[in-house]
Design a protein around this motif. Structure first.
Motif, mmCIF file in Angstrom:
data_model
loop_
_atom_site.group_PDB
_atom_site.id
_atom_site.type_symbol
_atom_site.label_atom_id
_atom_site.label_comp_id
_atom_site.label_asym_id
_atom_site.label_seq_id
_atom_site.Cartn_x
_atom_site.Cartn_y
_atom_site.Cartn_z
ATOM 1 N N ALA A 5 -1.475 1.629 6.193
ATOM 2 C CA ALA A 5 -1.365 0.503 7.105
ATOM 3 C C ALA A 5 -0.856 1.083 8.406
ATOM 4 C CB ALA A 5 -0.423 -0.554 6.556
ATOM 5 N N GLY A 6 -1.689 1.124 9.391
ATOM 6 C CA GLY A 6 -1.308 1.730 10.656
ATOM 7 C C GLY A 6 -2.169 1.201 11.768
ATOM 8 N N GLN A 7 -2.221 1.974 12.844
ATOM 9 C CA GLN A 7 -3.066 1.571 13.957
ATOM 10 C C GLN A 7 -3.461 2.771 14.786
ATOM 11 O OE1 GLN A 7 -0.881 -1.287 16.200
ATOM 12 N NE2 GLN A 7 0.580 0.171 16.976
ATOM 13 N N TRP A 8 -4.480 2.564 15.589
ATOM 14 C CA TRP A 8 -4.964 3.591 16.497
ATOM 15 C C TRP A 8 -4.117 3.571 17.750
ATOM 16 C CZ3 TRP A 8 -8.393 7.148 15.030
ATOM 17 C CH2 TRP A 8 -9.172 6.869 13.904
ATOM 18 N N VAL A 9 -3.796 4.761 18.257
ATOM 19 C CA VAL A 9 -3.037 4.914 19.489
ATOM 20 C C VAL A 9 -3.865 5.777 20.427
ATOM 21 C CG1 VAL A 9 -0.928 5.841 20.516
ATOM 22 C CG2 VAL A 9 -0.839 4.737 18.267
ATOM 23 N N THR A 18 -4.095 8.243 23.522
ATOM 24 C CA THR A 18 -3.226 9.161 24.251
ATOM 25 C C THR A 18 -3.455 9.026 25.756
ATOM 26 O OG1 THR A 18 -4.816 10.981 24.265
ATOM 27 C CG2 THR A 18 -3.328 10.839 22.351
ATOM 28 N N SER A 19 -2.576 9.644 26.536
ATOM 29 C CA SER A 19 -2.699 9.589 27.997
ATOM 30 C C SER A 19 -3.983 10.255 28.474
ATOM 31 C CB SER A 19 -1.490 10.255 28.652
ATOM 32 O OG SER A 19 -1.391 11.611 28.233
ATOM 33 N N ASP A 20 -4.560 11.126 27.652
ATOM 34 C CA ASP A 20 -5.809 11.786 28.024
ATOM 35 C C ASP A 20 -7.035 11.139 27.371
ATOM 36 O OD1 ASP A 20 -4.372 12.800 25.879
ATOM 37 O OD2 ASP A 20 -4.765 14.883 26.320
ATOM 38 N N GLY A 21 -6.870 9.923 26.825
ATOM 39 C CA GLY A 21 -7.999 9.160 26.325
ATOM 40 C C GLY A 21 -8.477 9.495 24.924
ATOM 41 N N VAL A 22 -7.691 10.255 24.171
ATOM 42 C CA VAL A 22 -8.058 10.622 22.803
ATOM 43 C C VAL A 22 -7.308 9.701 21.835
ATOM 44 C CG1 VAL A 22 -7.988 12.474 21.081
ATOM 45 C CG2 VAL A 22 -8.492 13.007 23.471
ATOM 46 N N SER A 23 -7.984 9.259 20.781
ATOM 47 C CA SER A 23 -7.371 8.348 19.807
ATOM 48 C C SER A 23 -6.747 9.110 18.643
ATOM 49 C CB SER A 23 -8.412 7.374 19.263
ATOM 50 O OG SER A 23 -8.867 6.532 20.294
ATOM 51 N N LEU A 24 -5.572 8.627 18.225
ATOM 52 C CA LEU A 24 -4.845 9.147 17.059
ATOM 53 C C LEU A 24 -4.609 7.986 16.107
ATOM 54 C CD1 LEU A 24 -1.955 11.006 18.946
ATOM 55 C CD2 LEU A 24 -4.098 12.014 18.156
ATOM 56 N N TRP A 25 -4.627 8.262 14.803
ATOM 57 C CA TRP A 25 -4.324 7.248 13.795
ATOM 58 C C TRP A 25 -3.062 7.658 13.068
ATOM 59 C CZ3 TRP A 25 -5.385 2.552 12.002
ATOM 60 C CH2 TRP A 25 -4.918 2.222 10.735
ATOM 61 N N SER A 26 -2.186 6.723 12.877
ATOM 62 C CA SER A 26 -1.026 7.025 12.053
ATOM 63 C C SER A 26 -0.273 5.766 11.691
ATOM 64 C CB SER A 26 -0.069 7.976 12.766
ATOM 65 O OG SER A 26 1.030 8.266 11.934
ATOM 66 N N SER A 27 0.300 5.810 10.515
ATOM 67 C CA SER A 27 1.182 4.737 10.089
ATOM 68 C C SER A 27 2.602 5.011 10.557
ATOM 69 C CB SER A 27 1.135 4.589 8.570
ATOM 70 O OG SER A 27 1.416 5.835 7.966
ATOM 71 N N SER A 28 2.841 6.205 11.108
ATOM 72 C CA SER A 28 4.209 6.568 11.476
ATOM 73 C C SER A 28 4.417 6.790 12.969
ATOM 74 C CB SER A 28 4.619 7.835 10.720
ATOM 75 O OG SER A 28 3.780 8.906 11.089
ATOM 76 N N LEU A 29 3.385 6.658 13.794
ATOM 77 C CA LEU A 29 3.570 6.849 15.232
ATOM 78 C C LEU A 29 4.337 5.677 15.828
ATOM 79 C CD1 LEU A 29 0.125 8.180 16.530
ATOM 80 C CD2 LEU A 29 2.241 9.451 16.275
ATOM 81 N N ASP A 30 5.216 5.984 16.755
ATOM 82 C CA ASP A 30 5.946 4.982 17.519
ATOM 83 C C ASP A 30 4.986 4.477 18.595
ATOM 84 O OD1 ASP A 30 7.517 3.544 19.239
ATOM 85 O OD2 ASP A 30 8.886 5.184 19.710
ATOM 86 N N GLY A 63 -8.566 11.798 13.617
ATOM 87 C CA GLY A 63 -7.444 10.978 14.064
ATOM 88 C C GLY A 63 -6.254 10.979 13.141
ATOM 89 N N ALA A 64 -6.443 11.283 11.865
ATOM 90 C CA ALA A 64 -5.353 11.254 10.884
ATOM 91 C C ALA A 64 -4.623 12.590 10.848
ATOM 92 C CB ALA A 64 -5.895 10.925 9.499
ATOM 93 N N SER A 65 -3.303 12.542 10.909
ATOM 94 C CA SER A 65 -2.517 13.781 10.912
ATOM 95 C C SER A 65 -2.017 14.166 9.523
ATOM 96 C CB SER A 65 -1.338 13.656 11.869
ATOM 97 O OG SER A 65 -0.478 12.610 11.473
ATOM 98 N N THR A 66 -2.088 13.248 8.562
ATOM 99 C CA THR A 66 -1.645 13.559 7.200
ATOM 100 C C THR A 66 -2.682 13.066 6.199
ATOM 101 O OG1 THR A 66 -0.476 11.469 6.811
ATOM 102 C CG2 THR A 66 0.781 13.239 7.893
ATOM 103 N N SER A 67 -2.678 13.651 5.021
ATOM 104 C CA SER A 67 -3.620 13.219 3.984
ATOM 105 C C SER A 67 -3.325 11.792 3.527
ATOM 106 C CB SER A 67 -3.588 14.186 2.799
ATOM 107 O OG SER A 67 -2.298 14.242 2.244
ATOM 108 N N GLU A 68 -2.079 11.351 3.680
ATOM 109 C CA GLU A 68 -1.724 9.980 3.302
ATOM 110 C C GLU A 68 -2.410 8.949 4.192
ATOM 111 O OE1 GLU A 68 0.742 12.356 3.806
ATOM 112 O OE2 GLU A 68 1.019 12.754 1.671
ATOM 113 N N ASP A 69 -2.850 9.363 5.376
ATOM 114 C CA ASP A 69 -3.523 8.454 6.301
ATOM 115 C C ASP A 69 -5.032 8.408 6.092
ATOM 116 O OD1 ASP A 69 -1.221 7.597 7.605
ATOM 117 O OD2 ASP A 69 -1.283 9.239 9.048
ATOM 118 N N ILE A 70 -5.537 9.095 5.074
ATOM 119 C CA ILE A 70 -6.973 9.134 4.780
ATOM 120 C C ILE A 70 -7.221 8.414 3.454
ATOM 121 C CG2 ILE A 70 -8.971 10.605 4.373
ATOM 122 C CD1 ILE A 70 -7.361 12.845 5.849
ATOM 123 N N VAL A 71 -8.081 7.417 3.468
ATOM 124 C CA VAL A 71 -8.438 6.683 2.251
ATOM 125 C C VAL A 71 -9.609 7.402 1.594
ATOM 126 C CG1 VAL A 71 -9.260 4.505 1.306
ATOM 127 C CG2 VAL A 71 -7.665 4.494 3.227
#
Length: 134
Positions: free
Chosen positions: A11-15, A17-29, A70-78
């Motif tokens: 359960a997370g969301q896309w963020v 970045t300042s350079d227009g690249v998307s990251l996915w994480s349930s733990s990003l602030d 976009g996912a930084s950890t295996s927990e963020d991949i279904v």
């Protein structure tokens, strides 16, 4: 499409970045700003690179990550039962909202509803754009 396990659905969301690249994480602030220095695929962080978080107090910290669409950890991949992988939200064990579906060599980047593509979608066969539209 069935999921291999419903216990570890992210359960997370896309963020963006300042350079227009998307990251996915349930733990990003999501109140902080981020930058990505590394590889990307269709403006989604993919491969090895560095994420830098910029705090509202002017502080920053960086870490190296090997992103998977976009996912930084295996927990963020279904993991799906057919071997496919999905990065994004799920509701009732179905892909929902914006996400990335990797199925064999094909990649589907766009919007999903009740586990199926719904709305804007880019379909890549390998690294070649095959379809771009609704």
């Amino acid at each position: 499409m069935m999921f291999a396990s419903c216990a570890s659905l992210p359960a997370g969301q896309w963020v963006k970045t300042s350079d227009g690249v998307s990251l996915w994480s349930s733990s990003l602030d999501t109140l902080s700003n981020y930058s990505w220095s590394g590889n990307s695929f269709d403006s989604i962080a993919n491969g090895k690179g560095t994420v830098t978080k910029f705090g509202s107090d002017g502080s920053s910290n960086s870490y190296t990550s090997n992103m998977f669409y976009g996912a930084s950890t295996s927990e963020d991949i279904v993991q799906l039962d057919d071997g496919s992988k999905f990065v994004g939200n799920t509701i009732d064990n179905k892909m929902e909202g914006y996400g990335v579906l990797c199925k064999g060599q094909d990649k589907y980047i766009g919007y999903f509803h009740e586990g199926k593509p719904n709305g804007f979608l880019r379909w890549y066969k390998g690294d070649v754009l095959y379809y771009d539209g609704f």
